[in-house]
Design an enzyme around this catalytic site. Structure first.
Site, mmCIF file in Angstrom:
data_model
loop_
_atom_site.group_PDB
_atom_site.id
_atom_site.type_symbol
_atom_site.label_atom_id
_atom_site.label_comp_id
_atom_site.label_asym_id
_atom_site.label_seq_id
_atom_site.Cartn_x
_atom_site.Cartn_y
_atom_site.Cartn_z
ATOM 1 N N ALA A 20 -83.966 21.228 -75.646
ATOM 2 C CA ALA A 20 -83.549 22.285 -74.715
ATOM 3 C C ALA A 20 -82.157 22.731 -75.126
ATOM 4 O O ALA A 20 -81.388 21.969 -75.720
ATOM 5 C CB ALA A 20 -83.552 21.777 -73.277
ATOM 6 N N SER A 21 -81.834 23.980 -74.800
ATOM 7 C CA SER A 21 -80.523 24.508 -75.159
ATOM 8 C C SER A 21 -80.042 25.453 -74.070
ATOM 9 O O SER A 21 -80.810 26.270 -73.552
ATOM 10 C CB SER A 21 -80.584 25.255 -76.494
ATOM 11 O OG SER A 21 -79.300 25.702 -76.891
ATOM 12 N N ALA A 22 -78.772 25.303 -73.695
ATOM 13 C CA ALA A 22 -78.157 26.176 -72.694
ATOM 14 C C ALA A 22 -76.847 26.703 -73.255
ATOM 15 O O ALA A 22 -76.519 26.493 -74.431
ATOM 16 C CB ALA A 22 -77.936 25.416 -71.388
ATOM 17 N N SER A 23 -76.081 27.362 -72.409
ATOM 18 C CA SER A 23 -74.869 28.020 -72.895
ATOM 19 C C SER A 23 -73.789 27.031 -73.322
ATOM 20 O O SER A 23 -73.007 27.317 -74.220
ATOM 21 C CB SER A 23 -74.307 28.955 -71.824
ATOM 22 O OG SER A 23 -74.079 28.247 -70.618
ATOM 23 N N ALA A 25 -74.402 23.381 -73.759
ATOM 24 C CA ALA A 25 -74.863 22.163 -74.437
ATOM 25 C C ALA A 25 -76.302 22.310 -74.876
ATOM 26 O O ALA A 25 -77.010 23.239 -74.470
ATOM 27 C CB ALA A 25 -74.723 20.962 -73.498
ATOM 28 N N GLN A 26 -76.738 21.387 -75.724
ATOM 29 C CA GLN A 26 -78.139 21.313 -76.098
ATOM 30 C C GLN A 26 -78.565 19.861 -76.161
ATOM 31 O O GLN A 26 -77.734 18.955 -76.296
ATOM 32 C CB GLN A 26 -78.406 22.022 -77.422
ATOM 33 C CG GLN A 26 -77.634 21.531 -78.613
ATOM 34 C CD GLN A 26 -77.791 22.487 -79.798
ATOM 35 O OE1 GLN A 26 -77.703 23.707 -79.643
ATOM 36 N NE2 GLN A 26 -78.018 21.927 -80.983
ATOM 37 N N VAL A 27 -79.876 19.651 -76.038
ATOM 38 C CA VAL A 27 -80.426 18.299 -75.935
ATOM 39 C C VAL A 27 -81.376 18.040 -77.095
ATOM 40 O O VAL A 27 -82.214 18.890 -77.434
ATOM 41 C CB VAL A 27 -81.165 18.120 -74.588
ATOM 42 C CG1 VAL A 27 -81.809 16.746 -74.509
ATOM 43 C CG2 VAL A 27 -80.203 18.319 -73.422
ATOM 44 N N LYS A 42 -77.383 14.590 -75.282
ATOM 45 C CA LYS A 42 -76.845 15.836 -74.748
ATOM 46 C C LYS A 42 -75.528 16.092 -75.455
ATOM 47 O O LYS A 42 -74.575 15.319 -75.326
ATOM 48 C CB LYS A 42 -76.639 15.741 -73.231
ATOM 49 C CG LYS A 42 -76.219 17.054 -72.587
ATOM 50 C CD LYS A 42 -76.183 16.928 -71.068
ATOM 51 C CE LYS A 42 -75.813 18.249 -70.411
ATOM 52 N NZ LYS A 42 -75.812 18.152 -68.926
ATOM 53 N N ASP A 181 -78.274 21.033 -58.648
ATOM 54 C CA ASP A 181 -78.924 21.936 -59.603
ATOM 55 C C ASP A 181 -80.376 21.507 -59.788
ATOM 56 O O ASP A 181 -80.805 21.179 -60.892
ATOM 57 C CB ASP A 181 -78.173 21.917 -60.934
ATOM 58 C CG ASP A 181 -78.584 23.056 -61.856
ATOM 59 O OD1 ASP A 181 -79.149 24.051 -61.363
ATOM 60 O OD2 ASP A 181 -78.343 22.960 -63.071
#
Length: 351
Positions: A20-23, A25-27, A42, A181
């Site tokens: 998974a990837s967000a603004s 961090a990524q996993v 993470k 969240d």
């Protein structure tokens, strides 16, 4: 760099493709070399801290300037809101703080005997730092996928949801902080029927006074008593004027009519048991719009809600969506299986 040694000393494999990837961090999936256990890494993206600090400082200074040239804007508490957002966002990029949040939640689950219905990942402290967190990998499916839940566990999806609701509401009053969240990617139905809570980068905390008002709010929602609802919301927020509770209540009634209309649209496709038989995505944009509408209603009547209430309310809206997907006939605020009214705030332990 964060490990201070070659990664091959600790890991047998690390998947280079992000899970998974967000603004920020990524996993990545990985396997520990010593035990062969599956974990997730993470990883904070390079330069994110500096970019956030610079951008949020600029926004904060701009808010101070706007309040200086337009004094009437100060009643909106713009500077305070921006300051809270800046602090929250900087906490999100400090994985040491997230690890503390995870350990606090884990200790809460253990102290309340809730490990049989819920869990969270174990954090490997010796492999983690401010920019890297190594955690146990939980295998599960999102709470928005009714068919997947039925395929992964023998536990009734409705009872999986009840477990999630009871665990989360209990943590609001019994844990130092609550998970703020709970979108579908952060709540997983596990093969053994438990609920997995992941990603504790955003957390909140509710005071006993606010919780008491929230219980009144819950009762008024269940009975559609909009004036009592207005009074409860005024207790939660800060009021700088005399509130017209009748007018406030009428606007709240319109808000809930709109909410119910959207819920009806959400549950169009059902099976013979009146349950959704296919995957339904929770529209985060829609939830944000609903929350902002409620904030505007409050401001219209001179009520400013604190950030922690906003965090709490957004999670309740998420759970409302999960209820429509997994258990359309479940009445969260009146069902005896969902323990809300019986919860009492107490001194929260520091884990």
């Amino acid at each position: 760099q964060e490990l201070g040694k070659p990664w091959t000393e600790e890991f047998a494999t690390i998947d280079p493709v992000p899970l998974a990837s967000a603004s920020v961090a990524q996993v990545h999936k990985a396997v520990l070399k010593a035990s062969g256990k599956g974990v997730v890494l993470k990883v904070l993206k390079p330069g994110v801290e500096d970019i956030l600090a610079t951008d949020m400082s600029a926004v904060y200074l701009m808010s101070r300037y706007l309040e200086f040239i337009q004094p009437e804007m100060s009643r909106l508490s713009l500077t305070g809101i921006i300051g809270d957002i800046r602090s929250s966002m900087m906490d999100e990029v400090d994985f040491n703080k997230e690890a503390i949040n995870l350990r606090a939640f884990a200790a809460f689950l253990d102290s309340q005997g809730l490990r049989n219905v819920a869990t969270c990942p174990y954090v490997y402290p010796q492999l983690s730092s401010k920019r890297l967190m190594v955690m146990e990998k939980l295998e599960g499916v999102p709470l928005t996928d009714y068919d997947a839940i039925r395929s992964i566990t023998s536990k009734d999806p409705e009872m999986v949801l009840v477990s999630a609701l009871n665990t989360w509401f209990s943590s609001v009053v019994g844990c130092e902080t609550f998970h703020a969240d709970v979108h579908a990617g952060n709540l997983l139905a596990l093969p053994d029927g438990r609920v997995g809570f992941i990603d504790f980068g955003i957390v909140g905390s509710i005071s006993p006074v606010t919780w008491s008002a929230l219980q009144t709010l819950a009762a008024s929602i269940a009975s559609a008593d909009y004036e009592t609802m207005a009074r409860a919301l005024a207790t939660i927020g800060a009021c700088d004027t005399d509130v017209d509770y009748d007018a406030f209540g009428r606007d709240l009634e319109s808000f809930f009519v709109e909410l119910e209309r959207l819920n009806s649209q959400l549950t169009v496709g059902t099976d013979q048991d009146l349950r959704v038989s296919a995957t339904v995505e929770v529209d985060q944009t829609q939830l944000n719009r609903l929350f902002l509408n409620l904030v505007r209603i409050g401001e219209k009547h001179g009520v400013r809600f604190p950030r922690e209430f906003g965090l709490f309310l957004k999670q309740v809206l998420y759970f409302d969506r999960y209820t429509r997907i997994l258990a359309p006939q479940l009445q969260v605020f009146t069902d005896e299986r969902v323990n809300i009214r019986g919860l009492n705030p107490r001194a929260r332990p520091m884990y």
